[in-house]
Write a protein that holds these residues in place. Structure first.
Motif, PDB file in Angstrom:
ATOM      1  N   GLY A 168      53.052  39.072  39.452  1.00  0.00           N
ATOM      2  CA  GLY A 168      51.904  39.909  39.112  1.00  0.00           C
ATOM      3  C   GLY A 168      50.735  39.197  38.482  1.00  0.00           C
ATOM      4  N   LEU A 169      50.697  37.856  38.541  1.00  0.00           N
ATOM      5  CA  LEU A 169      49.602  37.119  37.925  1.00  0.00           C
ATOM      6  C   LEU A 169      48.272  37.508  38.570  1.00  0.00           C
ATOM      7  N   ARG A 170      47.285  37.855  37.743  1.00  0.00           N
ATOM      8  CA  ARG A 170      45.983  38.297  38.243  1.00  0.00           C
ATOM      9  C   ARG A 170      44.881  37.260  38.076  1.00  0.00           C
ATOM     10  N   THR A 171      45.059  36.302  37.183  1.00  0.00           N
ATOM     11  CA  THR A 171      44.065  35.245  37.027  1.00  0.00           C
ATOM     12  C   THR A 171      44.034  34.406  38.295  1.00  0.00           C
ATOM     13  N   THR A 172      42.833  34.124  38.794  1.00  0.00           N
ATOM     14  CA  THR A 172      42.693  33.441  40.079  1.00  0.00           C
ATOM     15  C   THR A 172      42.073  32.060  39.906  1.00  0.00           C
ATOM     16  N   ALA A 173      42.398  31.201  40.852  1.00  0.00           N
ATOM     17  CA  ALA A 173      41.815  29.860  40.927  1.00  0.00           C
ATOM     18  C   ALA A 173      41.328  29.639  42.351  1.00  0.00           C
ATOM     19  N   THR A 174      40.050  29.298  42.498  1.00  0.00           N
ATOM     20  CA  THR A 174      39.461  29.110  43.816  1.00  0.00           C
ATOM     21  C   THR A 174      38.939  27.688  43.942  1.00  0.00           C
ATOM     22  N   LYS A 175      39.420  26.971  44.952  1.00  0.00           N
ATOM     23  CA  LYS A 175      39.001  25.582  45.171  1.00  0.00           C
ATOM     24  C   LYS A 175      37.618  25.562  45.804  1.00  0.00           C
TER      25      LYS A 175
END
Length: 393
Positions: free
Chosen positions: A149-156
């Protein structure tokens, strides 16, 4: 100074430590008794963090970085590291939490999932106390279900990553120099870890107010708004939640040790009080019902020590699995809850006054019981091992 086993170590498990390990335990006890114990009640009452001199003192003792080749002072065992957590927690659980976060969660993340270059760059700074770290996994809407359920996102984006999201209950979060942020890669949906300097634009941390347990620990809400970090700050071996789980596996057993230490802190206070408090013309320690409470408390502590010694020995042997540390965590924290309640009962009305210490251990027990996996989640991990069937929702 000579080494003596704790009164609460009824079967003398500490005698299994090496001479070098015993010597550091002696030094640690002396430091805690002279520098930390006299100030913890005031800090706890005011919800203030430890003075910088205390953090430096803990670092100078070599408590940060014990397991990692780049920073460890000698070839210590997981059992010894558990005893350190116990010693810290029997004085104050917040101090144990600080060391656990810095040494286990933060340095552990870099050691387990970082590249050799990242280990060389960051571990010595953390071990010396030059910088403090925090571990950002739990979120406002995601606790036990962080694996999915992790909601924090990382976008390259080229040679950098943009992080967006929020974290909650992050120990040291408002005072750390770096925070390990776990976020879901928008490209492949996998969890990855990032070393985020807290001075990075878009990173903000706010202390959680009105907390009534582990009050010395500065837990924070963290907000990440378009926080940009370079690819070199991504933990290079973090490719999925497996690496996150590997870090938690290392630290969960030490939380069980801290639970035992918290129990012993309450027990020691109760034994002392029972020998001083006079009722009906004699000390209350000579009454049968008080002795019953003390004996039951010692039984809980002794069984818990036996369990944590064995689970840490299994880590040294390379045989410890998730279910082993989970059983230790939920069992010892449940026994801790019983123990601190029995010990607080011995004090009567005085048991709710901070001057007598026991209420601090009583309150802190609730936090230790909940973090690093709730009792329910840890029972399900053990239950899956027993039955071969996962019962997670």
């Amino acid at each position: 100074m000579t080494f003596e086993t704790l009164n609460a170590d009824f079967f003398g498990f500490e005698n299994q430590l090496s001479d070098q390990e015993k010597q550091l335990i002696v030094e640690l006890r002396a430091y805690l008794d002279t520098e930390v114990r006299p100030i913890v009640n005031g800090l706890w009452a005011r919800a203030e963090f430890l003075p910088p001199s205390i953090v430096k003192g803990l670092a100078d003792l070599g408590l940060f970085g014990q397991p990692w080749d780049e920073t460890k002072r000698f070839d210590n065992s997981a059992v010894f590291r558990g005893w350190v957590a116990l010693e810290l927690a029997r004085v104050d659980a917040s101090v144990a939490t600080l060391v656990g976060v810095q040494n286990g969660l933060v340095m552990g993340s870099i050691a387990v999932a970082g590249s050799p270059e990242q280990r060389t760059e960051w571990l010595p700074k953390l071990a010396s106390g030059e910088i403090l770290g925090a571990f950002g996994l739990t979120e406002p809407l995601s606790g036990s279900d962080t694996a999915q359920g992790l909601r924090t996102t990382a976008t390259k984006e080229g040679d950098s990553w943009t992080l967006n999201g929020a974290k909650r209950w992050i120990g040291n979060g408002s005072i750390s120099d770096i925070t390990i942020i776990w976020a879901k890669d928008t490209a492949d949906g996998q969890v990855k870890g990032f070393i985020v300097p807290t001075s990075t634009p878009g990173y903000s941390a706010t202390v959680i107010e009105n907390k009534q347990a582990l009050r010395i620990v500065q837990n924070a809400d963290i907000v990440l708004e378009n926080v940009v970090v370079p690819e070199s700050n991504r933990l290079q071996h973090s490719k999925s939640f497996r690496e996150t789980a590997a870090v938690l596996r290392l630290t969960r057993a030490e939380v069980a040790w801290a639970a035992v230490g918290n129990s012993i802190g309450a027990y020691d206070a109760a034994v002392k009080y029972a020998g001083e408090r006079v009722q009906f013309g004699k000390t209350i320690g000579s009454h049968q019902l008080v002795q019953d409470l003390l004996a039951k408390s010692l039984g809980n502590i002794t069984s818990s020590i036996a369990m944590v010694v064995r689970v840490s020995a299994m880590l040294d042997e390379g045989t410890q699995r998730d279910e082993h540390s989970s059983l230790a965590k939920f069992f010892t924290t449940a026994r801790m809850r019983e123990t601190v309640a029995w010990c607080r009962e011995i004090f009567g009305g005085n048991g709710i006054v901070l001057d007598y210490d026991v209420i601090r251990f009583f309150a802190d027990a609730e936090a230790i019981y909940s973090y690093e996996g709730t009792r329910e989640m840890n029972t399900l991990i053990v239950g899956r091992s027993i039955t071969g069937t996962a019962a997670f929702v």
